[in-house]
Design an enzyme around this catalytic site. Structure first.
Site, PDB file in Angstrom:
ATOM      1  N   LYS A 188       0.537  -1.013   0.100  1.00 60.35           N
ATOM      2  CA  LYS A 188      -0.112  -0.084   0.100  1.00 60.35           C
ATOM      3  C   LYS A 188       1.315   1.075   0.161  1.00 60.35           C
ATOM      4  CE  LYS A 188      -3.584   2.523   2.448  1.00 60.35           C
ATOM      5  NZ  LYS A 188      -3.495   3.773   3.656  1.00 60.35           N
ATOM      6  N   GLY A 201      -8.264   9.480   8.859  1.00 62.42           N
ATOM      7  CA  GLY A 201      -8.534  10.143   9.918  1.00 62.42           C
ATOM      8  C   GLY A 201      -9.540  11.108  10.800  1.00 62.42           C
ATOM      9  N   ALA A 205      -9.379   5.553   3.613  1.00 58.40           N
ATOM     10  CA  ALA A 205      -9.249   7.091   4.106  1.00 58.40           C
ATOM     11  C   ALA A 205     -10.541   8.004   4.016  1.00 58.40           C
ATOM     12  CB  ALA A 205      -8.514   8.264   4.299  1.00 58.40           C
TER      13      ALA A 205
END
Lengths: 68, 264
Positions: free
Chosen positions: B98, B159, B185
């Protein structure tokens, strides 16, 4: 000779290899999920016992943590 | 659910779990089980692990039968990311990576130039590259053109839990991509994951929404079910949006009940 292991200066005997560094960190050479970079280049597990460190070498020993 | 195929590999789960942010490895293991994830990301850091010194995350994931997907989190240059991928291949014996190359430490947005450079180099070296990218359709196409096995656009910053801030851009990426599109995300809760699959994303990568939930194990289940619902809804085909109502009940056969007062 002096080498830097994970950002800390350490004293090792001449002729020390990657395995000597792992012993210093109390990491078993058979430990899973561990990788080593010597002076910015990855050293394959098969070469850990032969790869000799030069004086002033930069060694990074990494493993998996939670992330991503 | 129909399987997801990335780089020729068939995956039953469309939820890739991010391992960051769990209070302990036991909670991570329980979330993996409830998420029914097959793949879970890990990062590489110096030994010993400063965050969870007890027990190896590799052993934990092994126990629950989840495969490790190493990332290059924390890398700001193509060079660092490529070296980190080399370390990951050596540590975990996987060519899958990733790829994250961050350009700014407050937004954690990808550095497009460094990202494409790293992706190209890693593809040339035989890696299966899954790049974390912005929701820019042109950048996504560039990543696909250099040989990435999937593209992983953000819904919103890492986040942030803001969901998909620009579903229009994401839908352009989805329409034009010839590789799987994984929303990476921004997921904040299960409905965000459902929306992503409804929009046409092939999978979702989810870390903080699960690991930082009040009850991570319950949220792992919720996100899994959200993904399942979204995928089913995508296949079922949603109705078009209209500005005015359209009665679902026919007026045919409506009885005359408004009797004029004179007839009584």
């Amino acid at each position: 000779m002096r080498v830097t292991v994970n950002g800390e200066e350490r004293e090792l005997q001449a002729g020390a290899t990657v395995v000597s560094v792992l012993e210093l960190l109390d990491v078993a050479p058979a430990a899973r999920g561990v990788a080593v970079a010597l002076d910015g280049e990855v050293v394959s597990r098969a070469r850990w016992s032969q790869a000799q460190l030069r004086d002033g070498a930069l060694v990074e020993v990494v493993s998996a943590i939670q992330g991503g | 659910m129909d399987p997801l195929i990335i780089a020729g590999r068939e995956l039953r789960s469309r939820l890739i779990l991010g391992s960051g942010g769990f209070d302990n490895h036991e909670l991570l293991a329980a979330a993996c089980r409830e998420a029914e994830a097959e793949i879970c990301t890990v990062a590489l850091r110096r030994l010993p692990d400063p965050t969870h010194p007890r027990g190896s995350i590799v052993d934990v994931l092994d126990e629950v039968g989840v495969e490790v997907l190493p990332n290059t989190a924390g890398c700001f240059t193509a060079r660092d990311a490529v070296t980190t991928a080399h370390l990951a291949r050596e540590a975990f014996g996987t060519d899958w990576i990733k790829l994250e190359v961050i350009g700014d430490d407050r937004t954690l947005l990808p550095d497009a130039v460094e990202l494409v450079a790293a992706a190209e180099e890693l593809v040339d070296e035989g890696f299966t590259v899954l790049p974390y990218t912005t929701d820019d359709p042109v950048l996504a196409r560039r990543l696909e053109d250099v040989g990435c096995a999937a593209v992983m656009p953000l819904g919103s910053p890492i986040g942030s839990g803001m969901g998909m801030c620009n579903p229009y851009n994401l839908s352009i990426i989805i329409e034009r991509a010839r590789v799987p599109v994984v929303l990476d995300a921004g997921v904040g809760t299960a409905s965000d994951a459902a929306l992503a699959l409804e929009l046409g994303c092939d999978a979702v990568l989810c870390a903080s929404a699960i690991s930082r939930a009040h009850d991570p194990v319950a949220m792992a289940r919720a996100v899994r079910l959200g993904i399942e619902a979204g995928r089913l809804a995508r296949g079922a085909g949603r109705i078009p949006r209209r500005r005015y109502a359209e009665a679902s009940t026919s007026m045919a056969g409506m009885p005359a009940l408004d009797v004029p007062a004179a007839a009584e």
